[in-house]
Design an enzyme around this catalytic site. Sequence first.
Site, PDB file in Angstrom:
ATOM      1  N   GLY A  78       0.838  -1.200   0.000  1.00  0.00           N
ATOM      2  CA  GLY A  78       0.000   0.000   0.000  1.00  0.00           C
ATOM      3  C   GLY A  78       0.867   1.241   0.000  1.00  0.00           C
ATOM      4  O   GLY A  78       2.007   1.244  -0.477  1.00  0.00           O
ATOM      5  N   GLY A  79       0.341   2.292   0.612  1.00  0.00           N
ATOM      6  CA  GLY A  79       1.071   3.557   0.651  1.00  0.00           C
ATOM      7  C   GLY A  79       2.396   3.448   1.371  1.00  0.00           C
ATOM      8  O   GLY A  79       3.301   4.274   1.164  1.00  0.00           O
ATOM      9  N   GLY A 111      23.804  13.263 -29.366  1.00  0.00           N
ATOM     10  CA  GLY A 111      23.253  13.712 -28.086  1.00  0.00           C
ATOM     11  C   GLY A 111      23.703  12.837 -26.944  1.00  0.00           C
ATOM     12  O   GLY A 111      23.860  13.299 -25.804  1.00  0.00           O
ATOM     13  N   ALA A 112      23.916  11.562 -27.230  1.00  0.00           N
ATOM     14  CA  ALA A 112      24.330  10.651 -26.161  1.00  0.00           C
ATOM     15  C   ALA A 112      25.761  10.966 -25.715  1.00  0.00           C
ATOM     16  O   ALA A 112      26.103  10.822 -24.544  1.00  0.00           O
ATOM     17  CB  ALA A 112      24.211   9.207 -26.621  1.00  0.00           C
TER      18      ALA A 112
END
Length: 519
Positions: free
Chosen positions: A174-175, A409-410
């Site tokens: 859960g949370g 870009g890499a």
Amino acid sequence: MPGKTLAELLEELEQKESTVTAGGGERAVEKQHLSGKLTARERIALLVDQGSFEEVDLFLEHRSTRFGMGEKHVPADGVVAGFATIDGRAVCIYSQDFTVMGGSLGEMHAKKICKVMDMATRIGAPVIAINDSGGARIQEGIDSLSGYGQIFFRNTRASGVIPQIAVIAGPCAGGAVYSPALMDFVFMIEKTSKMFVTGPQVVRAATGEEVSAEELGGALTHATRSGIAAFTSVSEEECFIQVRHLLSYIPSNNSENPPFLENDDPPDRENPELVNVVSPHPNKPYDIKKIIFELADGDTFLEVFPEYARNVVVGFARIGGHSVGVVANQPYHLAGCLDIDAADKASRFIRFCDAFNVPLLTLVDVPGFLPGSHQEFGGIIRHGAKVLYAYSEATVPKITLIVRKAYGGAYLAMCCRDLGADLVLAWPTAEIAVMGAEGAVNIIFRREIESALDSEATREKLLTEYRDQFYNPYEAAKRGYVDKVIHPVHTRRKVIRGLELLWSKREVGRGKKHGNIPV
Ligand code: HXC
């Protein structure tokens, strides 16, 4: 107490202590052991320096009255908390006690955790959270939720100030998962750890999907698929050894430097092994880890997230005794391309290193970002931007070694000079170019190739020309993008010299509240 002697008072204290430290009682402890788990106190004893644990809030009690809670004694409110040392350095620690109401978290349980976290932040010590809990204590309703909120708030405020380590040693559902998720490193144990937002029953009810708890939220799942578990182990004992080992590379807080550990691996050791690692065939893969192992002191390389996004390798190493964060493309997987998961993995690691003053060593062999609609639809633009952001933002010493491909870009993303690398080294095998030869020639010479009598021969000639011009480190070196082209055999020595030179690097803050990293 009037009328009682000190001896009687001490006996009373001892009795109270032993009632509380018995946790949920013999049967619950036996059940815990039968399910292959240690108790909260056994775990702490295994993790910290012998005899160093000082427990606090032993007698803390809940003040809930509903659902029969008024009469219920909940020893230590289901969580053991306090302070200890690991390798002589202070740590703050809490360990949920599953034998007591399933380690469920109510108001006072949360208060105890918050007290330890606040102390950790004040004194500048790592916090270690051992999670083993059924989640929010249902009987305490919204007070339990508030407890989680207070922990999340502290996790966030302490982020980048003190290292935060989560061990998942049972259920964490859960949370509750969001506290470990906000921390720096999550450790999971095969068959023991289960971590999910919604468990198998809820999944079945909501979607009809049948999936086991292990498959949905076990250690392997989070190590290979979700990128939650930075480290996995086969036993709790192994897990605690891993935690201690990790701590040896990192400082206790963001105003300290990482521990420097002298060792007997000579700083000027030559690296003949590195001469033949990179194949002369541009598309032949090799294991980048061979280079990392060779550069590191002895066997000090500690890989983080070894099974997730294996096209990028990240981890800590000692090099000349200095603790270093290594980020490297891995040609063995996806040819070392950067994709969404690799970008997430690398940028989070870079930011940790930057927050905690760990210098970065980047090894580059990257043909580009991974092409494909799956990547584009998944947001490679946004995720790739994180790597650029993380490197640009990082003010720690940054050393980059270009091993082979560094395209487009890499190339920029892998800590090039323009993103603030302090020292850029390249091997003679480096290829620093806008793009690979095939793609480039097809674009810039399309007309020449199409109109040539022998298109194929023309293409080959142009490819050779392009490779001759750009497949080397010298064009970049001419312009100062590369500081030094080095013989692979001298790499360790050069990196150590760089680290020593940059030891005193200081960059002042940039006077803004915080940036807006593309999350
Ligand atoms: C109160 C709890 C509890 C809880 C377990 N117990 N979870 N008590 N609140 N959340 C108690 C059980 O009643 C039992 O008490 C003891 O702990 C041991 O639990 P068992 O069920 O016997 O253990 P086991 O069979 O190992 O199963 C473990 C479990 C199961 C899978 C974790 O207990 C379970 O499903 N618990 C509920 C999980 C859950 O739904 N939690 C709330 C989620 S909501 P006795 O007295 O019999 O020994 C949530 C929201 C948080 O967490 C949001 C934060 C933002």
